[in-house]
Design a protein around this motif. Structure first.
Motif, mmCIF file in Angstrom:
data_model
loop_
_atom_site.group_PDB
_atom_site.id
_atom_site.type_symbol
_atom_site.label_atom_id
_atom_site.label_comp_id
_atom_site.label_asym_id
_atom_site.label_seq_id
_atom_site.Cartn_x
_atom_site.Cartn_y
_atom_site.Cartn_z
ATOM 1 N N ALA A 69 0.847 -1.195 -0.105
ATOM 2 C CA ALA A 69 -0.002 0.099 0.036
ATOM 3 C C ALA A 69 0.871 1.207 -0.125
ATOM 4 C CB ALA A 69 -0.888 -0.052 1.298
ATOM 5 N N SER A 70 0.305 2.293 -0.663
ATOM 6 C CA SER A 70 1.148 3.596 -0.850
ATOM 7 C C SER A 70 -0.035 4.713 -0.464
ATOM 8 C CB SER A 70 1.919 3.934 -2.028
ATOM 9 O OG SER A 70 1.024 4.258 -2.993
ATOM 10 N N VAL A 71 0.673 5.924 -0.089
ATOM 11 C CA VAL A 71 -0.262 7.099 0.023
ATOM 12 C C VAL A 71 -1.002 7.433 -1.338
ATOM 13 C CG1 VAL A 71 1.088 7.957 2.107
ATOM 14 C CG2 VAL A 71 1.658 8.708 -0.278
ATOM 15 N N TYR A 72 -0.245 7.147 -2.352
ATOM 16 C CA TYR A 72 -1.055 7.386 -3.802
ATOM 17 C C TYR A 72 -2.319 6.639 -4.034
ATOM 18 C CZ TYR A 72 3.515 9.439 -4.513
ATOM 19 O OH TYR A 72 4.638 10.324 -4.250
ATOM 20 N N MET A 73 -2.419 5.491 -3.181
ATOM 21 C CA MET A 73 -3.805 4.748 -3.634
ATOM 22 C C MET A 73 -4.937 5.140 -2.783
ATOM 23 S SD MET A 73 -2.167 1.082 -2.881
ATOM 24 C CE MET A 73 -0.583 0.635 -3.993
ATOM 25 N N ASN A 74 -4.577 6.475 -1.815
ATOM 26 C CA ASN A 74 -5.732 7.030 -0.984
ATOM 27 C C ASN A 74 -4.994 8.468 -0.439
ATOM 28 O OD1 ASN A 74 -7.387 6.787 2.180
ATOM 29 N ND2 ASN A 74 -8.068 7.724 0.366
ATOM 30 N N LEU A 75 -4.930 9.253 -1.465
ATOM 31 C CA LEU A 75 -4.380 10.305 -0.893
ATOM 32 C C LEU A 75 -4.793 11.390 -0.191
ATOM 33 C CD1 LEU A 75 -4.732 13.287 -3.854
ATOM 34 C CD2 LEU A 75 -5.309 10.455 -4.219
ATOM 35 N N ILE A 76 -6.246 11.479 -0.173
ATOM 36 C CA ILE A 76 -7.017 12.248 0.918
ATOM 37 C C ILE A 76 -7.725 11.307 1.973
ATOM 38 C CG2 ILE A 76 -8.583 14.102 1.293
ATOM 39 C CD1 ILE A 76 -8.140 14.826 -1.883
ATOM 40 N N LEU A 77 -7.456 11.576 3.196
ATOM 41 C CA LEU A 77 -8.124 10.818 4.110
ATOM 42 C C LEU A 77 -8.688 11.846 5.092
ATOM 43 C CD1 LEU A 77 -9.037 8.238 5.395
ATOM 44 C CD2 LEU A 77 -7.041 8.089 6.692
ATOM 45 N N LEU A 78 -10.040 11.883 5.171
ATOM 46 C CA LEU A 78 -10.762 12.861 5.928
ATOM 47 C C LEU A 78 -11.363 12.171 7.470
ATOM 48 C CD1 LEU A 78 -13.077 14.652 3.264
ATOM 49 C CD2 LEU A 78 -10.895 15.191 4.130
ATOM 50 N N LYS A 79 -10.898 12.680 8.268
ATOM 51 C CA LYS A 79 -11.132 12.207 9.737
ATOM 52 C C LYS A 79 -12.017 13.057 10.595
ATOM 53 C CE LYS A 79 -6.904 9.375 10.251
ATOM 54 N NZ LYS A 79 -7.822 8.072 11.102
ATOM 55 N N PRO A 80 -13.252 12.881 10.372
ATOM 56 C CA PRO A 80 -14.211 13.709 11.115
ATOM 57 C C PRO A 80 -14.050 14.042 12.635
ATOM 58 C CG PRO A 80 -15.627 12.126 9.933
ATOM 59 C CD PRO A 80 -13.867 11.710 9.876
ATOM 60 N N LYS A 81 -13.948 15.319 13.015
ATOM 61 C CA LYS A 81 -13.749 15.615 14.276
ATOM 62 C C LYS A 81 -14.909 16.332 15.017
ATOM 63 C CE LYS A 81 -9.743 17.147 15.623
ATOM 64 N NZ LYS A 81 -8.457 17.683 16.033
ATOM 65 N N SER A 82 -15.866 16.676 14.256
ATOM 66 C CA SER A 82 -17.154 17.046 14.607
ATOM 67 C C SER A 82 -18.109 16.967 13.562
ATOM 68 C CB SER A 82 -17.083 18.583 15.186
ATOM 69 O OG SER A 82 -16.792 19.576 14.030
ATOM 70 N N ASP A 83 -19.320 17.288 13.907
ATOM 71 C CA ASP A 83 -20.261 17.530 12.642
ATOM 72 C C ASP A 83 -19.923 18.385 11.549
ATOM 73 O OD1 ASP A 83 -21.811 15.453 14.144
ATOM 74 O OD2 ASP A 83 -23.197 16.950 14.599
ATOM 75 N N CYS A 84 -18.964 19.447 11.876
ATOM 76 C CA CYS A 84 -18.988 20.425 10.672
ATOM 77 C C CYS A 84 -17.326 20.278 10.348
ATOM 78 C CB CYS A 84 -19.224 21.736 11.388
ATOM 79 S SG CYS A 84 -20.945 21.886 11.803
ATOM 80 N N THR A 85 -16.456 19.694 11.139
ATOM 81 C CA THR A 85 -14.993 20.019 10.820
ATOM 82 C C THR A 85 -14.420 18.355 10.808
ATOM 83 O OG1 THR A 85 -14.273 19.897 13.127
ATOM 84 C CG2 THR A 85 -14.709 22.017 11.794
ATOM 85 N N SER A 86 -13.484 18.260 9.679
ATOM 86 C CA SER A 86 -12.431 17.198 9.666
ATOM 87 C C SER A 86 -11.304 17.548 9.422
ATOM 88 C CB SER A 86 -13.152 16.233 8.371
ATOM 89 O OG SER A 86 -14.389 15.976 8.471
#
Length: 375
Positions: A69-86
């Motif tokens: 696996a490499s970062v180019y296979m999933n370059l954007i990972l959003l980690k929710p921190k609230s209902d409005c921000t990640s």
């Protein structure tokens, strides 16, 4: 670029499962194949060999493809921190925490550049890409600046296979509705349909296949039976609930607190393979029962989830459980909740920098009760 893209009529229709299967099939056929999902939203992470973070589904897909696996296979990972921000994890490293509107306005061009870079890198190393979309590709309020569905298929110039979930009902309507909301150019890119999660006798759906093909003009490539326990990562709470559902009570009963911003719940999954252990999620006091052990997992927002535990009444169940000798295990944010104090002066958790008397856990000689889950 040679490849295909798996898109779905909705979230949790089984895109990751189908994409993983295609990775395995092309690998078995002798192709040098790689998975690709430009943007994933999940608080679960897969750590690459160089110590960077991507979505777990793409890590498992890479394993199915017989590659690292490499970062180019999933370059954007959003980690929710609230209902409005990640938190945005870009190419495996934390980049910035943004709200939805700021993400669309501020990050969009940066995201496009990273997608193009990743596609170039992967095309140099692999013969074929199995690409995956996210959610529904026809959310009208998001289509003009999306970074994960048809815009990516256009950049890579690959055909699309549309996956629909028959288990939740309304499969024909979801397929036709999705196709109707595509532009003419987008619809022309869809070359096949897969019906996923079929339960029972497959022959019962056979009359529906020619009807769908005649109505849409698109070939139904297959009807896939429901597969339980496959352990391929889903992104959202629908997947989480299903993963731990329908377990019979066994000798050892472990309750896992279902935090709103639960992170890396895969830490708990090894217990699913223990024959004498049952795992159940609890989110309120009525579900607590008398577990042999309680596990408080990680979270992307410790303070928010601690407050939610208190507001729900679940914290008031945990305290006497602890006092009577109950076994409690905290992981990451769950462990932090068991401490005496929580501070967030920099606002890294809550997004707001607290100072002096306005801190969540005020730094005074005798702090009021309620600063940890057991107080």
């Amino acid at each position: 670029m040679k490849g295909i893209m798996i898109q779905g009529t909705a979230s949790d229709v089984g895109k990751s499962f189908i994409a993983t299967a295609f990775c395995a099939i092309f690998h078995q056929l002798g192709y040098k194949v790689a998975p690709f999902k430009s943007q994933n939203m999940s608080n679960n992470s897969y750590v690459t060999l160089d110590g960077r973070k991507i979505g777990r589904a793409q890590g498992i897909q890479a394993e199915a493809a017989g590659t690292a696996a490499s970062v180019y296979m999933n370059l954007i990972l959003l980690k929710p921190k609230s209902d409005c921000t990640s938190e945005i994890v870009l190419l495996g490293k934390s980049y910035e925490t943004l709200g939805g509107q700021a993400y669309r306005e501020k990050f969009y061009l940066k995201g496009l550049e990273a997608i193009q870079l990743s596609l170039e890198k992967l095309s140099e190393q692999y013969d074929f890409l199995v690409m995956e979309g996210a959610g529904s590709p026809v959310e009208i309020n998001l289509k003009d600046r999306e970074l994960v569905n048809m815009k990516v298929a256009e950049l890579a110039d690959v055909p699309v296979i549309l996956v629909a979930d028959i288990d939740r009902g309304g499969v024909s309507a979801s397929i036709i509705g999705t196709l109707e909301l595509f532009s003419e150019e987008e619809r022309s890119r869809v070359k096949g349909i897969i019906i996923n999660k079929f339960r029972g006798d497959l022959s019962l759906f056979q009359p529906g296949v020619p009807w769908l093909e005649e109505r849409t003009g698109i070939k139904v490539l297959g009807v896939v039976s429901y597969v339980s326990g496959h352990m391929i990562e889903g992104e959202d709470s629908l997947s989480l609930t299903e993963r731990f559902a329908n377990q019979n009570r066994r000798e050892i009963d472990i309750a896992v607190v279902k935090l709103p911003y639960i992170s890396n719940y895969t830490d708990v999954e090894p217990f699913l393979f223990e024959e004498d252990v049952s795992i159940r999620l609890v989110s309120g006091p009525d579900e607590f029962g008398e577990p042999d052990a309680l596990l408080i997992p990680g979270t992307r927002s410790t303070i928010h989830d601690l407050q939610q535990l208190k507001n729900s009444g679940l914290a008031q169940k945990i305290k006497p459980y602890n006092e009577t000798g109950g076994t409690i295990i905290g992981i990451c944010g769950g462990y932090q909740m068991l401490s005496r104090y929580l501070y967030d002066k920099a606002g890294s958790d809550t997004g707001v920098g607290y100072r002096g008397e306005r801190t969540l856990c005020r730094r005074i000689q005798h702090p009021p009760s309620g600063h940890n889950i057991l107080s």
